[in-house]
Write an enzyme that holds these catalytic residues in place. Structure first.
Site, short mmCIF file in Angstrom:
data_model
loop_
_atom_site.label_atom_id
_atom_site.label_comp_id
_atom_site.label_asym_id
_atom_site.label_seq_id
_atom_site.Cartn_x
_atom_site.Cartn_y
_atom_site.Cartn_z
N GLU A 1 -52.83 13.41 -66.72
CA GLU A 1 -54.24 13.01 -66.83
C GLU A 1 -54.80 13.53 -68.15
OE1 GLU A 1 -54.83 14.99 -63.17
OE2 GLU A 1 -56.02 16.58 -64.08
N LYS B 1 -56.84 15.61 -70.92
CA LYS B 1 -57.40 16.95 -71.01
C LYS B 1 -58.79 16.79 -71.61
CE LYS B 1 -56.31 21.62 -72.61
NZ LYS B 1 -57.68 21.96 -72.90
N ASP C 1 -62.34 17.38 -73.11
CA ASP C 1 -62.77 18.42 -74.04
C ASP C 1 -64.24 18.73 -73.81
OD1 ASP C 1 -62.63 20.20 -76.05
OD2 ASP C 1 -62.52 18.75 -77.68
N TYR D 1 -61.15 17.46 -61.44
CA TYR D 1 -59.71 17.18 -61.49
C TYR D 1 -58.85 18.15 -60.69
CZ TYR D 1 -60.65 20.44 -65.32
OH TYR D 1 -61.12 21.49 -66.07
N LYS E 1 -51.32 19.26 -76.35
CA LYS E 1 -52.47 19.13 -77.26
C LYS E 1 -52.20 18.06 -78.32
CE LYS E 1 -55.40 22.19 -77.30
NZ LYS E 1 -56.06 23.34 -77.10
N CYS F 1 -87.99 20.01 -107.21
CA CYS F 1 -87.36 18.75 -106.80
C CYS F 1 -86.35 18.30 -107.86
CB CYS F 1 -88.43 17.68 -106.60
SG CYS F 1 -87.73 16.04 -106.35
N CYS G 1 -88.17 14.78 -109.34
CA CYS G 1 -89.44 14.72 -110.07
C CYS G 1 -89.89 16.09 -110.57
CB CYS G 1 -90.52 14.09 -109.19
SG CYS G 1 -91.04 15.18 -107.85
N CYS H 1 -89.92 18.04 -101.01
CA CYS H 1 -90.72 17.62 -102.14
C CYS H 1 -91.89 16.83 -101.53
CB CYS H 1 -89.88 16.71 -103.05
SG CYS H 1 -90.89 15.85 -104.25
N CYS I 1 -92.68 10.47 -105.48
CA CYS I 1 -91.40 10.86 -106.06
C CYS I 1 -90.43 9.69 -105.88
CB CYS I 1 -90.88 12.11 -105.34
SG CYS I 1 -89.19 12.52 -105.74
S1 IVH Z 1 -56.24 21.88 -64.66
C1 IVH Z 1 -55.18 25.71 -62.41
N1 IVH Z 1 -56.84 19.56 -65.69
O1 IVH Z 1 -58.44 22.89 -70.03
C2 IVH Z 1 -55.31 24.60 -63.37
N2 IVH Z 1 -57.68 21.50 -66.80
O2 IVH Z 1 -56.97 24.77 -71.66
C3 IVH Z 1 -56.68 24.33 -63.77
N3 IVH Z 1 -59.08 21.01 -68.73
O3 IVH Z 1 -59.47 25.73 -68.28
C4 IVH Z 1 -56.83 23.48 -64.96
N4 IVH Z 1 -58.97 18.82 -68.62
O4 IVH Z 1 -61.14 23.76 -68.49
C5 IVH Z 1 -56.97 20.89 -65.82
N5 IVH Z 1 -57.32 17.42 -66.46
C6 IVH Z 1 -57.45 18.74 -66.58
C7 IVH Z 1 -58.22 19.32 -67.61
C8 IVH Z 1 -58.30 20.72 -67.69
C9 IVH Z 1 -59.48 19.84 -69.27
C10 IVH Z 1 -59.49 22.34 -69.28
C11 IVH Z 1 -59.82 23.35 -68.23
C12 IVH Z 1 -58.88 24.49 -68.49
C13 IVH Z 1 -58.52 24.28 -69.92
C14 IVH Z 1 -57.22 24.93 -70.30
#
Ligand code: IVH
Length: 703
Positions: A134, A136, A138, A247, A349, A443, A446, A461, A466
């Site tokens: 899934e 990650k 941000d 999640y 990542k 400025c 001018c 300014c 101007c």
């Molecule tokens: S699972 C015990 N799933 O990434 C496992 N974390 O770098 C709990 N994060 O602290 C985390 N998307 O804040 C999980 N699909 C995802 C995520 C996710 C973002 C964040 C989360 C975690 C951090 C770790």
């Protein structure tokens, strides 16, 4: 969460509730009313697919609010009305997480993932592991605790063991349900983990607002989400439109023993992670059910990750990688955790959107409001696929706060479509050769003395004549979001101004084709396009003109609000601060700035000038009241409740409007009835179409 029959019933019931009089709402049917609102919240905020208009939702919402105000004893904590802010929060109480919030181990390459898979196989003794992948997300991580189907607490991650109780702010995130039928699974108490996000377009809006106010923008959506969650005023949190993906279920208490027969769970708890995501989705949470994929073996994982990364920029929110989780919960338990991360999951990542660079010099640029903005010239750096050579560093305070010096090594970031930002300088790498950034006192255009008004962060300014400001104002006036004069971009404005063909905004409308003859780069065709573009812009709706005037703090949305409250621009010029402040979202700063703009005689003269040149000065509302619907096009979709379709169409034609047969960019209004289908979907993709309900249509036609 709702099957097709339930959806149909709920939609029909919505119509019923819309027409109910206040007296028909009683203590016996109040929960039904709440469920209707919960259903629409879910359609809007989780599914992004609303089935009624905002106006209709607000109408039903107000009915519930009125009833609850008259009967305060029957207000429940999970009522949709309870999302309203609670006033200022003094301190966020500290709370212990039910289960510590661990981090994830990171990986950066296919080899890292192959290594992870090898360890999982060795530890489990299973050859072909089922994984759930899934995004990650941000953002800022949170945990939610529900008890007896009701949201009890929302908590920040904190140090992983103890976080801050930010429940009032969590209530402002409309995709988080206040009520969820967890008891269907026998769950009495549950802790759910997730990530709070601000999507890219809301982030851009928020940052533009900050810049408009002369404040430094946030470096990325993650900081904006985390900062918003910790705001002390939850009414402000509501305005940021946060959302949350859930999640992970970290803890659930199934009180089977104590349950009476009647309350025995209907469904068993899932045995896989993907099953939990499905369960959360069914219960109304926004889980990554649609984004996840279950695969076998690490090769498939790598393939899906690569596919997903290609579409990363097209997502409405930021992700910084993917998370790969062993799908089988029993196997997760067997693999267990280290003190830092679970052994059954790993984060992959994506390529960083940060880079280090060098701050080489600082230029000072003048904007249309006279603000002097420092712009850092940096050593060319690749970030997120583009080469960055200059970055706005906003104002003097920002430079101090970020501790910037010429010659510094800096960390820069560019998230998604967002303009690049400096995250921080790295003073530990200084050699002693670095130089302070000196702000000019005069400025650059001018040479007038710059002033820093009280309470502001910018140096300005204040010479209204101007030249740099005049040019910037014209550039803003013709720009896409303002009057949108085709073929009249920034470069042409500068060129025509330097040549003396234009000298201010009204002079644009005095241009004729003979004035361009002989100018390099202007053939017959481009001259025709330019003159046509200028002519067409005279009919732009009033809010575009107001936005185009470049009044400080009046962005596109404020301009639209203003127009809703006036018949024409001259009415706006007569409003005082108190009258302006009564309008939605108009605060004292905006009101001050508008009155100051109209106090300047030159601005009134300019508007009179523009009126004489044929520009649209009236609001659409006023136009319709005076001249009917002439020039306006309509289309109806779905079943109307109050009017017969043929009568509604006749009403349009009677007022000289036109009925179109399909959705296209020529359409001005789509009137949406019950069970609206593909026309609505298509219209949502064309920004210029106004999507209105039957009631809004009646109001519009009857003035
Ligand atoms: S699972 C015990 N799933 O990434 C496992 N974390 O770098 C709990 N994060 O602290 C985390 N998307 O804040 C999980 N699909 C995802 C995520 C996710 C973002 C964040 C989360 C975690 C951090 C770790």
């Amino acid at each position: 969460m709702f099957n097709a029959t339930q959806v149909k019933t709920l939609q029909q019931d919505s119509i019923k509730w819309l027409s109910f009089s206040d007296g028909e709402i009683t203590i016996d049917n109040i929960e039904e009313l709440r469920n209707i609102l919960r259903f629409h919240e879910h359609r809007y905020y989780v599914e992004s697919d609303p089935v009624i208009t905002d106006f209709e939702y607000d109408t039903i919402f107000k009915k519930l609010q009125t009833f609850e105000a008259a009967n305060p004893l029957c207000i429940t904590k999970d009522s949709p009305t309870q999302r309203v802010g609670v006033g200022l929060i003094k301190n966020f109480p500290k709370v212990q997480h039910l289960v510590p919030m661990l981090s994830l181990d990171n990986s950066y390459s296919a080899d890292d993932l192959i290594d992870f898979d090898r360890k999982v196989r060795e530890l489990s003794g299973i050859e072909n592991i089922e994984y759930c992948i899934e995004p990650k997300f941000d953002g800022a991580s949170i945990s939610l605790v529900y008890e007896n189907d009701t949201l009890l607490k929302g908590i920040t991650r904190g140090d992983g063991e103890v976080g801050d109780d930010i429940t009032p702010n969590i209530y402002q995130i409309r995709s988080i349900p206040l009520k969820a039928k967890l008891s269907l699974f026998g769950i009495e108490q549950i802790e759910i983990r997730g990530e709070v996000l601000i999507n890219k377009s809301n982030f851009a809006k928020y940052n533009n607002g900050l810049i408009e106010e002369g404040l430094p923008p946030m470096a990325n959506p993650r900081n904006a989400a985390a900062g918003t969650l910790r705001m002390k005023d939850s009414t402000l949190v509501a305005k940021r439109n946060l959302e949350a993906f859930l999640y992970h279920v970290s803890y659930s208490f199934v009180g089977k023993e104590s349950l009476e027969e009647a309350k025995k769970p209907i469904y068993n708890l899932p045995t896989t992670h993907s099953g939990f995501l499905e369960m959360l989705w069914q219960l109304g949470f926004k889980s990554p059910k649609k984004e996840m994929k279950v695969t076998h073996g690490i090769a498939e994982v790598i393939k899906y990750i690569n596919e997903f990364e290609v579409g990363r920029d097209a997502l409405p929110y930021e992700i910084d990688g993917m998370v790969i989780k062993v799908n089988d919960i029993a196997l997760q338990d067997k693999l267990g955790m280290t003190s830092h991360h679970p052994r059954w999951a790993i984060a992959y990542k994506f390529k960083a959107r940060q880079a280090t660079s060098k701050l080489l010099a600082v230029d000072f640029q003048l904007g249309r409001t006279g603000a002097v903005t420092p712009v850092a010239k940096i050593a060319a750096s690749q970030v997120g696929g583009v080469t960055v050579t200059s970055i706005s560093i906003h104002n003097e305070d920002y430079i101090k706060e970020k501790n910037l010096k010429i010659g510094d090594t800096i960390l820069i970031e560019r998230s998604g479509d967002v303009i690049p930002q400096i995250v921080k300088s790295l003073p530990e790498l200084r050699t002693g050769e670095e130089k302070n950034i000196e702000f000019p006192t005069h400025c650059p255009m001018c040479n007038d003395t710059l002033v820093r008004p009280n309470g502001e962060a910018v140096w300005r300014c204040v010479n209204i004549n101007c030249e740099a400001q005049v040019v910037e104002r014209i550039i803003h006036f013709v720009s896409k979001d303002a009057m949108d004069i085709k073929s009249f971009g920034e470069a042409n404005v500068r060129k025509f101004y330097t040549m003396g063909i234009i000298k201010n905004v009204p002079s644009i409308y005095k241009l004729n084709d003979t004035m361009f003859i002989g100018i390099e780069g202007f053939g017959e065709k481009s001259i025709v396009n330019l003159i046509d573009g200028i002519e067409a812009s005279k009919q732009q709706p009033l809010h575009r003109l107001i936005y185009g005037l470049g009044i400080r703090y009046v962005g596109e949305n404020t301009a639209k609000t203003l127009v809703r409250n006036i018949d024409d621009i001259f009415e706006l010029s007569t409003k005082n601060i108190d009258e302006l402040k009564k309008m939605d979202d108009v605060g004292v700063k905006v009101a001050d700035s508008i009155t100051a703009f109209f106090k300047n005689e030159d601005n009134i003269i300019m508007l009179k000038h523009l009126q004489a040149l044929g520009l649209q000065m009236k609001s659409i509302k006023k136009e319709i009241a005076e001249g009917g619907l002439s020039g306006q096009t309509f289309l109806f979709t779905g079943t109307l409740n109050k009017l017969k379709r043929s009568d509604a169409e006749a009403m349009v034609e009677e007022k000289a409007g036109k009925i179109l047969s399909g959705v296209s960019s020529k359409l001005n209004y789509l009137v949406v009835g019950e069970d609206a289908g593909s026309k609505l979907e298509k219209a949502k993709k064309i920004q210029t179409i106004n999507i209105i309900s039957e009631d809004e249509f009646i109001e519009l036609v009857n003035g």
